[in-house]
Enzyme design. Structure first.
Site, PDB file in Angstrom:
ATOM      1  N   ARG A  54     -47.061  11.944  -4.871  1.00  0.00           N
ATOM      2  CA  ARG A  54     -46.236  11.189  -3.910  1.00  0.00           C
ATOM      3  C   ARG A  54     -47.090  10.226  -3.079  1.00  0.00           C
ATOM      4  O   ARG A  54     -46.598   9.212  -2.591  1.00  0.00           O
ATOM      5  CB  ARG A  54     -45.490  12.181  -3.003  1.00  0.00           C
ATOM      6  CG  ARG A  54     -44.390  11.551  -2.205  1.00  0.00           C
ATOM      7  CD  ARG A  54     -43.514  12.558  -1.502  1.00  0.00           C
ATOM      8  NE  ARG A  54     -44.240  13.262  -0.432  1.00  0.00           N
ATOM      9  CZ  ARG A  54     -43.699  14.213   0.324  1.00  0.00           C
ATOM     10  NH1 ARG A  54     -42.446  14.585   0.122  1.00  0.00           N
ATOM     11  NH2 ARG A  54     -44.403  14.810   1.261  1.00  0.00           N
ATOM     12  N   ARG A  98     -49.910  21.638   3.897  1.00  0.00           N
ATOM     13  CA  ARG A  98     -48.590  21.807   3.287  1.00  0.00           C
ATOM     14  C   ARG A  98     -48.607  22.857   2.175  1.00  0.00           C
ATOM     15  O   ARG A  98     -47.676  23.642   2.039  1.00  0.00           O
ATOM     16  CB  ARG A  98     -48.075  20.458   2.759  1.00  0.00           C
ATOM     17  CG  ARG A  98     -47.495  19.623   3.867  1.00  0.00           C
ATOM     18  CD  ARG A  98     -47.439  18.150   3.549  1.00  0.00           C
ATOM     19  NE  ARG A  98     -47.174  17.427   4.796  1.00  0.00           N
ATOM     20  CZ  ARG A  98     -45.979  17.036   5.199  1.00  0.00           C
ATOM     21  NH1 ARG A  98     -44.945  17.226   4.436  1.00  0.00           N
ATOM     22  NH2 ARG A  98     -45.820  16.434   6.358  1.00  0.00           N
ATOM     23  N   ARG A 127     -43.830   7.417   7.699  1.00  0.00           N
ATOM     24  CA  ARG A 127     -44.503   6.937   6.479  1.00  0.00           C
ATOM     25  C   ARG A 127     -44.099   5.486   6.285  1.00  0.00           C
ATOM     26  O   ARG A 127     -43.109   5.025   6.869  1.00  0.00           O
ATOM     27  CB  ARG A 127     -44.056   7.781   5.271  1.00  0.00           C
ATOM     28  CG  ARG A 127     -44.543   9.213   5.363  1.00  0.00           C
ATOM     29  CD  ARG A 127     -43.972  10.067   4.240  1.00  0.00           C
ATOM     30  NE  ARG A 127     -44.290  11.478   4.449  1.00  0.00           N
ATOM     31  CZ  ARG A 127     -43.533  12.476   4.028  1.00  0.00           C
ATOM     32  NH1 ARG A 127     -42.398  12.252   3.383  1.00  0.00           N
ATOM     33  NH2 ARG A 127     -43.904  13.716   4.244  1.00  0.00           N
TER      34      ARG A 127
HETATM   35  N1  LIG Z   1     -36.732  23.038  11.294  1.00  0.00           N
HETATM   36  C1  LIG Z   1     -36.655  21.788  10.908  1.00  0.00           C
HETATM   37  N2  LIG Z   1     -37.370  21.362   9.861  1.00  0.00           N
HETATM   38  C2  LIG Z   1     -37.246  20.081   9.485  1.00  0.00           C
HETATM   39  C3  LIG Z   1     -36.386  19.179  10.146  1.00  0.00           C
HETATM   40  N3  LIG Z   1     -36.465  17.983   9.527  1.00  0.00           N
HETATM   41  C4  LIG Z   1     -37.324  18.131   8.522  1.00  0.00           C
HETATM   42  N4  LIG Z   1     -37.809  19.388   8.493  1.00  0.00           N
HETATM   43  C5  LIG Z   1     -38.730  20.008   7.544  1.00  0.00           C
HETATM   44  O1  LIG Z   1     -40.041  19.651   7.886  1.00  0.00           O
HETATM   45  C6  LIG Z   1     -40.843  19.698   6.722  1.00  0.00           C
HETATM   46  C7  LIG Z   1     -41.699  18.468   6.648  1.00  0.00           C
HETATM   47  O2  LIG Z   1     -40.895  17.338   6.474  1.00  0.00           O
HETATM   48  P1  LIG Z   1     -41.538  15.919   6.159  1.00  0.00           P
HETATM   49  O3  LIG Z   1     -42.600  15.632   7.165  1.00  0.00           O
HETATM   50  O4  LIG Z   1     -40.443  14.921   6.042  1.00  0.00           O
HETATM   51  O5  LIG Z   1     -42.299  16.160   4.798  1.00  0.00           O
HETATM   52  P2  LIG Z   1     -41.777  16.450   3.312  1.00  0.00           P
HETATM   53  O6  LIG Z   1     -40.842  17.599   3.335  1.00  0.00           O
HETATM   54  O7  LIG Z   1     -43.038  16.773   2.626  1.00  0.00           O
HETATM   55  O8  LIG Z   1     -41.139  15.212   2.811  1.00  0.00           O
HETATM   56  C8  LIG Z   1     -39.866  19.866   5.554  1.00  0.00           C
HETATM   57  O9  LIG Z   1     -39.876  21.231   5.168  1.00  0.00           O
HETATM   58  C9  LIG Z   1     -38.529  19.524   6.135  1.00  0.00           C
HETATM   59  O10 LIG Z   1     -37.492  20.234   5.501  1.00  0.00           O
HETATM   60  C10 LIG Z   1     -35.628  19.670  11.238  1.00  0.00           C
HETATM   61  O11 LIG Z   1     -34.851  18.995  11.873  1.00  0.00           O
HETATM   62  N5  LIG Z   1     -35.808  20.976  11.562  1.00  0.00           N
HETATM   63  N1  LIG Z   2     -38.032  17.893 -10.920  1.00  0.00           N
HETATM   64  C1  LIG Z   2     -39.051  17.069 -10.625  1.00  0.00           C
HETATM   65  N2  LIG Z   2     -40.016  16.878 -11.535  1.00  0.00           N
HETATM   66  C2  LIG Z   2     -41.057  16.071 -11.246  1.00  0.00           C
HETATM   67  N3  LIG Z   2     -41.205  15.391 -10.092  1.00  0.00           N
HETATM   68  C3  LIG Z   2     -40.261  15.555  -9.152  1.00  0.00           C
HETATM   69  C4  LIG Z   2     -39.145  16.395  -9.358  1.00  0.00           C
HETATM   70  N4  LIG Z   2     -38.366  16.360  -8.256  1.00  0.00           N
HETATM   71  C5  LIG Z   2     -38.977  15.520  -7.386  1.00  0.00           C
HETATM   72  N5  LIG Z   2     -40.114  15.032  -7.918  1.00  0.00           N
HETATM   73  C6  LIG Z   2     -41.100  14.136  -7.281  1.00  0.00           C
HETATM   74  O1  LIG Z   2     -41.898  14.950  -6.419  1.00  0.00           O
HETATM   75  C7  LIG Z   2     -42.277  14.232  -5.264  1.00  0.00           C
HETATM   76  C8  LIG Z   2     -41.839  15.019  -4.028  1.00  0.00           C
HETATM   77  O2  LIG Z   2     -40.417  14.987  -3.934  1.00  0.00           O
HETATM   78  P1  LIG Z   2     -39.689  14.856  -2.526  1.00  0.00           P
HETATM   79  O3  LIG Z   2     -38.248  14.666  -2.815  1.00  0.00           O
HETATM   80  O4  LIG Z   2     -40.373  13.864  -1.663  1.00  0.00           O
HETATM   81  O5  LIG Z   2     -39.959  16.324  -1.967  1.00  0.00           O
HETATM   82  P2  LIG Z   2     -39.615  16.986  -0.543  1.00  0.00           P
HETATM   83  O6  LIG Z   2     -38.558  16.153   0.095  1.00  0.00           O
HETATM   84  O7  LIG Z   2     -39.146  18.344  -0.884  1.00  0.00           O
HETATM   85  O8  LIG Z   2     -40.893  16.989   0.218  1.00  0.00           O
HETATM   86  C9  LIG Z   2     -41.630  12.870  -5.348  1.00  0.00           C
HETATM   87  O9  LIG Z   2     -42.600  11.933  -5.778  1.00  0.00           O
HETATM   88  C10 LIG Z   2     -40.534  13.050  -6.397  1.00  0.00           C
HETATM   89  O10 LIG Z   2     -40.274  11.871  -7.102  1.00  0.00           O
END
Ligand SMILES: Nc1nc2c(ncn2[C@@H]2O[C@H](COP(=O)(O)OP(=O)(O)O)[C@@H](O)[C@H]2O)c(=O)[nH]1
Ligand SMILES: Nc1ncnc2c1ncn2[C@@H]1O[C@H](COP(=O)(O)OP(=O)(O)O)[C@@H](O)[C@H]1O
Length: 415
Positions: free
Chosen positions: A285, A296, A192
């Site tokens: 986000r 997702r 990203r």
């Molecule tokens: N199994 C596994 N899942 C991962 C790993 N790193 C990230 N993820 C998971 O992959 C999913 C997608 O991650 P990401 O593309 O960063 O999207 P986001 O969770 O929406 O911010 C999330 O559920 C993460 O927890 C890894 O090393 N192993």
């Molecule tokens: N408790 C909450 N209430 C409202 N918004 C939240 C909360 N926790 C996280 N967010 C927002 O939700 C979005 C997704 O959070 P993020 O940390 O990227 O999620 P993940 O890592 O689980 O994918 C971000 O824009 C974040 O600022």
């Protein structure tokens, strides 16, 4: 540590009787009946195991051979075998000693190095190695670097996309920068705009990642939302080596794999207050296309179901109000007001001499680097391996190294 007295006379008498767990390959050659002659290069030691095998561990003084190599003489077949060697190999050394710790592992102590790089475990018959032997259908050995001191148990955080995992982890790392370290995963998804390679993820080609998975470099991996994600063993070990507690942000499948692995960890599931809230956060986000959001959200239903079913996670935290959830996370990790936020001190480095002698008794190794010079007792160490944890494919942690000094009562621990 306060001075503590310990009678090591038994240990020393064992040493004085000349117990030499390791012997040079010259000795081994005399045993060989098949006319095979070893061409010796550099320093080699050989260890006999109960299954009629001899492991020859070869260091070298030549730069062209950068790592310690292993070959096996099988007395049952009168043949030499070059095994598959797993794990990061120790850099070569002009001198080392080897001791058989049990039927599963050999301790190799490298001379001319410091205590963060001198203890290496060559696993020859551990559960991990047995599994790999079946997989490769040939002889396998695995290296694991020995580390002094205990590791903090890693924290695995899972939850559906958009629930706030990343936000909570960032808050924790910001407030306690010296306590926690993030396990940087590998992924085949595109970065990203604000993501940095090596910081948020190791962004990688699928073919390269698949090869590393095949080579056993990953603790776990999973296909998530159409991309490959995985935690390399090195990602977790590198954080722990710094004396920090490792945080893993991985999906539910990954968490289940880690639960089934040898890595002890705490498993936390972050749940959204409602599916509608999750969708709102994911959209707000603005990092995914509509198609990616749909994927997702679809996966989120299964993840929430699995996350809430018993047996997978040690704790479920609902991320409704962010500050409340963060407070609960800190409470769960014992980070209340007045919590000790100082980084764990790494043990002081000790020099291991090129020339040293080793002797084993029970779960300890006496290492004598001493000579007749003044203060030579400073060069005598006791390595306690009774509490070791982990092992290949990761580090072997929990070693305890003590400096010992002769005393009237026997021997005295200095540190
Ligand atoms: N199994 C596994 N899942 C991962 C790993 N790193 C990230 N993820 C998971 O992959 C999913 C997608 O991650 P990401 O593309 O960063 O999207 P986001 O969770 O929406 O911010 C999330 O559920 C993460 O927890 C890894 O090393 N192993
Ligand atoms: N408790 C909450 N209430 C409202 N918004 C939240 C909360 N926790 C996280 N967010 C927002 O939700 C979005 C997704 O959070 P993020 O940390 O990227 O999620 P993940 O890592 O689980 O994918 C971000 O824009 C974040 O600022």
């Amino acid at each position: 540590m306060d001075d503590a007295f310990c009678d090591l006379s038994v240990l020393l008498s064992c040493c004085n009787q000349g117990e030499a767990p390791a012997f040079l390959v010259d000795d081994l050659q005399k045993d060989l009946t098949n006319g095979f002659h070893l061409k010796l290069k550099g320093h080699e030691t050989a260890i006999n195991t109960g299954d009629n095998k001899t492991y020859v561990i070869a260091g070298t003084e030549y730069e062209s051979t950068p790592t310690i190599e292993v070959r096996i003489y099988d007395k049952n077949t009168d043949e030499w075998v070059i095994p598959i060697v797993l794990g990061i190999k120790p850099k070569s050394s002009k001198g080392h000693t080897s001791v058989l710790l049990d039927e599963g592992r050999i301790l190799v102590i490298k001379g001319n190095s410091t205590s963060d790089d001198c203890f290496w475990f060559l696993e020859v018959n551990t559960a991990f190695v047995r599994e790999q032997k079946k997989r490769f259908e040939t002889d396998v050995v695995a290296w694991s670097r020995g580390v002094i001191g205990e590791a903090e148990i890693p924290i695995v955080i899972s939850g559906p996309s958009g629930v706030g995992k990343g936000t909570l982890i960032s808050k924790l790392m910001e407030e306690f920068p010296s306590m926690f370290g993030f396990s940087v995963s590998h992924t085949t998804r595109a970065p990203r705009s604000k993501e940095q390679n090596g910081v948020h993820y190791h962004f990688t080609e699928r073919s390269a990642m698949e090869k590393d998975i095949k080579d056993g470099k990953f603790l776990e991996f999973a296909s998530v939302h159409g991309n490959l994600y995985g935690t390399s063993i090195e990602a977790v070990e590198a954080v722990t080596d710094k004396g920090k507690r490792c945080i893993l942000d991985i999906d539910v499948q990954g968490a289940r794999s880690v639960r089934g692995s040898s890595l002890e960890a705490i498993f936390i599931f972050i749940s959204p207050p409602s599916f509608e809230d999750l969708e709102k956060r994911l959209r707000a986000r603005r990092t995914e296309t509509e198609e990616q959001i749909q994927k997702r959200l679809k996966n989120a239903r299964t993840e929430i179901e699995q996350g809430n079913s018993p047996g997978h996670f040690d704790c479920i935290l609902v991320n409704d109000d962010l500050e409340t959830c963060y407070k609960n996370l800190k409470k769960l990790l014992g980070l209340n007001e007045g919590a000790d936020t100082t980084q764990k001190l790494l043990p002081e480095l000790v020099e291991m001499h090129l020339e040293h002698r080793v002797s084993k008794i029970d779960q300890k190794i006496l290492i004598n680097c001493g000579n007749a010079e003044e203060n030579s007792y400073r060069n005598m160490f006791l390595l306690d391996f009774s509490s070791i944890k982990g092992g290949a494919p990761g580090r072997t942690r929990g070693l305890n190294l003590l400096t010992v000094e002769p005393s009237i009562n026997g021997y005295k621990m200095l540190s």
